[in-house]
Design a protein around this motif. Structure first.
Motif, short mmCIF file in Angstrom:
data_model
loop_
_atom_site.label_atom_id
_atom_site.label_comp_id
_atom_site.label_asym_id
_atom_site.label_seq_id
_atom_site.Cartn_x
_atom_site.Cartn_y
_atom_site.Cartn_z
N ASN A 257 0.85 -1.18 0.00
CA ASN A 257 0.00 0.00 0.00
C ASN A 257 0.88 1.23 0.00
N LEU A 258 0.41 2.31 -0.63
CA LEU A 258 1.19 3.54 -0.60
C LEU A 258 1.48 3.95 0.83
N GLY A 259 2.74 4.25 1.10
CA GLY A 259 3.16 4.61 2.45
C GLY A 259 3.85 3.47 3.17
N ASP A 260 3.63 2.22 2.72
CA ASP A 260 4.33 1.08 3.33
C ASP A 260 5.82 1.18 3.06
N LYS A 261 6.61 0.73 4.02
CA LYS A 261 8.05 0.67 3.80
C LYS A 261 8.42 -0.60 3.04
N ILE A 262 9.50 -0.51 2.26
CA ILE A 262 10.05 -1.68 1.60
C ILE A 262 11.53 -1.79 1.94
N ASP A 263 12.10 -2.97 1.72
CA ASP A 263 13.55 -3.16 1.77
C ASP A 263 14.04 -3.37 0.35
N VAL A 264 15.22 -2.87 0.04
CA VAL A 264 15.80 -3.09 -1.28
C VAL A 264 17.15 -3.77 -1.14
N ILE A 265 17.45 -4.64 -2.09
CA ILE A 265 18.73 -5.36 -2.09
C ILE A 265 19.42 -5.07 -3.41
N ILE A 266 20.67 -4.62 -3.32
CA ILE A 266 21.37 -4.12 -4.49
C ILE A 266 22.75 -4.77 -4.62
N LYS A 416 15.87 -10.34 9.54
CA LYS A 416 16.34 -8.96 9.38
C LYS A 416 15.65 -8.22 8.24
N LEU A 417 14.78 -8.89 7.52
CA LEU A 417 13.99 -8.23 6.48
C LEU A 417 12.53 -8.34 6.88
N ASN A 418 11.92 -7.23 7.21
CA ASN A 418 10.57 -7.25 7.76
C ASN A 418 9.54 -6.60 6.84
N ASN A 419 9.95 -6.26 5.63
CA ASN A 419 9.06 -5.59 4.69
C ASN A 419 9.07 -6.33 3.35
N TYR A 420 8.21 -5.88 2.45
CA TYR A 420 8.29 -6.40 1.08
C TYR A 420 9.66 -6.03 0.51
N VAL A 421 10.23 -6.93 -0.30
CA VAL A 421 11.61 -6.77 -0.76
C VAL A 421 11.65 -6.59 -2.28
#
Length: 507
Positions: A257-266, A416-421
């Motif tokens: 949903n808009l406003g939700d935090k995400i994690d990114v892996i690069i 350690k990843l608690n959001n959509y990735v």
């Protein structure tokens, strides 16, 4: 927007000035004096637009408008049109859902099949047009570990007022990457393979940017000096955009949903892609953790986990993810500056340059870890990931992307990843086909790095095998490489680079 140097500068520069002249005072890098802020209503507006099939270029224009750079809108529009003209997917960066909480953003649908096209395609248009308008001639230098070189050569081929020199480690790229460089026949471009590694190439480039005698020679020839590596902020600005796009596409698909935090892996070598995510977060994009995925050249892992950047007695290790075979990550300096300011940046970078080492305090490390986490993968782990995801998830990835997926699995298991990735895929499988072949067939999965140079299957044959067995097709621009003549291969000692460049610009 004005730009300042990470190690101090008396004068603030405009975007057009720093893209043409990227060398900041005192050996530093240019950064925005202040990053723009984007509020949540910005996302709502583009969430609505994406329902109406908003284009990648729409998001790009909106993000760039926030930077308020001194480039005419008509030129920005022409630069962004390269995404529609030269990329093979209408979305430019398609988002593939791979797991329930994991999507992969594919950054490699451009003409050289690597994420460097995302920045260099529009960058090339802007820089060359600025040069023409000023009636100035520029030498663009690019040091490459395999992807920046082909992308630079492609964007500047046969452009007026531009000459390009591309420097690469002749034993440090894949066969396809090398072919993309040595088969270029543009008259305004020169390719130099060096006996050494990427760090040697990058160090030489940085030294030439500051070399007074070299600049004097260029002045005598009426040529100014610029660079296409991510030391140039013209690269970084375009690397913030796809992070916004990925987030909005996840909202569009209802994965978040808009406003939700995400994690990114690069997957990260020179830290430019990760810096783009960091800047996007500071601008207001709801990113929680930026995970840096490394291969066995894991200096960034050590920095983020332990606060040490230690090059003493470290030697570059050749891996199956050669674009990340880097020990000196330039863009770390920009992150350090943002966190700790000019004086501390100068202190840390001077220590790294003079002693090969710096260490953060516990308090500084905690500040870095507020935004970053890290993991690294061995070649064997990458091969296992490639094989398993191809067979079980029907998703084929290259070895660099595999480092990101390994980080996803490891950090997810550790809680350690608690959001959509979102994991970023930085290259197409075709650029590293022999490594993919060995991963998929299980042949010599645990072979030593030294044996990589003795691999028996060619890139062409590996591509043919993968196409036959995995229902994929290599694009024409890759197939055609194997039929082209090698016209631009020069292997030299790194100490001869300066003389070779001078010979080229005088020809």
């Amino acid at each position: 927007m004005k730009f300042i140097g990470t190690r101090g500068t008396d004068e603030k520069k405009s975007f057009s000035e720093v893209i043409l002249n990227p060398a900041a005072p005192n050996g530093g890098l240019f950064v925005p004096e202040k990053l723009p802020k984007i509020k949540l209503k910005f996302f709502h507006r583009f969430f609505d637009d994406i329902e109406k099939k908003a284009l990648y270029t729409d998001i790009a224009k909106a993000v760039l408008s926030k930077f308020n750079i001194d480039i005419e809108q008509e030129l920005i529009n022409r630069a962004l049109y390269t995404y529609l003209k030269n990329f093979d997917d209408d979305e430019v960066v398609p988002i593939a859902k791979v797991k329930l909480d994991l999507s992969v953003a594919e950054l490699w649908h451009g003409p050289t099949r690597a994420f460097k096209d995302m920045a260099l395609q529009p960058f090339g248009v802007i820089l060359s047009e600025l040069a023409k308008k000023r009636d100035e001639n520029y030498l663009i230098m690019a040091a490459t570990s395999g992807d920046t070189g082909p992308a630079t050569l492609k964007t500047f081929e046969n452009r007026e007022n531009i000459k390009v020199v591309c420097i690469y480690p002749h034993e440090g790229t894949s066969e396809v990457q090398k072919l993309q460089m040595v088969t270029t026949d543009a008259k305004n471009e020169k390719v130099l393979g060096i006996i050494g590694d990427f760090d040697d190439a990058q160090t030489t480039l940085k030294a030439l940017l500051k070399d007074g005698d070299f600049r004097k020679t260029l002045d005598e020839e009426g040529i100014k000096l610029s660079a296409a590596n991510s030391v140039n902020f013209g690269r970084i600005i375009f690397q913030t955009i796809y992070h916004f796009w990925s987030y909005l596409k996840l909202a569009d698909s209802r994965d978040i949903n808009l406003g939700d935090k995400i994690d990114v892996i690069i997957p990260s070598g020179n830290f430019g892609n990760a810096l783009g995510a960091y800047y996007a977060k500071k601008m207001g994009l709801p990113i929680d953790k930026i995970v840096i995925a490394s291969n066995k050249n894991n200096v960034l892992y050590e920095l983020i986990k332990f606060g040490r950047y230690d090059l003493r007695d470290k030697k570059l290790i050749k891996t199956i993810s050669p674009a990340m075979d880097i020990l000196k990550s330039s863009n770390v300096e920009r992150m350090i500056f943002d966190k700790f300011g000019e004086e501390r940046t100068k202190e840390l970078m001077t220590s790294l340059e003079e002693n090969g080492y710096f260490e953060l305090t516990k308090e500084e490390l905690a500040k870095v870890q507020e935004d970053f986490d890290a993991d690294f993968a061995t070649d064997g782990e990458c091969e296992e990931i490639i094989r398993r995801y191809a067979n079980e998830e029907n998703y084929l990835m290259d070895p660099h992307t595999a480092t990101a997926i390994k980080a996803y699995e490891y950090l997810k298991e550790k809680g350690k990843l608690n959001n959509y990735v979102v994991a970023y895929s930085t290259a197409e499988w075709t650029k590293f086909a022999p490594s993919i072949y060995y991963a998929l067939t299980g042949e010599d999965v645990n072979r030593e790095i030294a044996e990589l140079e003795e691999q028996t299957i060619s890139d062409k044959d590996a591509i043919a095998y993968i196409e036959t067995h995995y229902d994929v097709k290599a694009p024409d621009m890759i197939r055609e490489l194997f039929e082209k003549d090698i016209v631009n291969e020069n292997i030299i000692n790194k100490n001869a680079i300066k003389d070779e460049i001078i010979k080229f610009i005088k020809s």
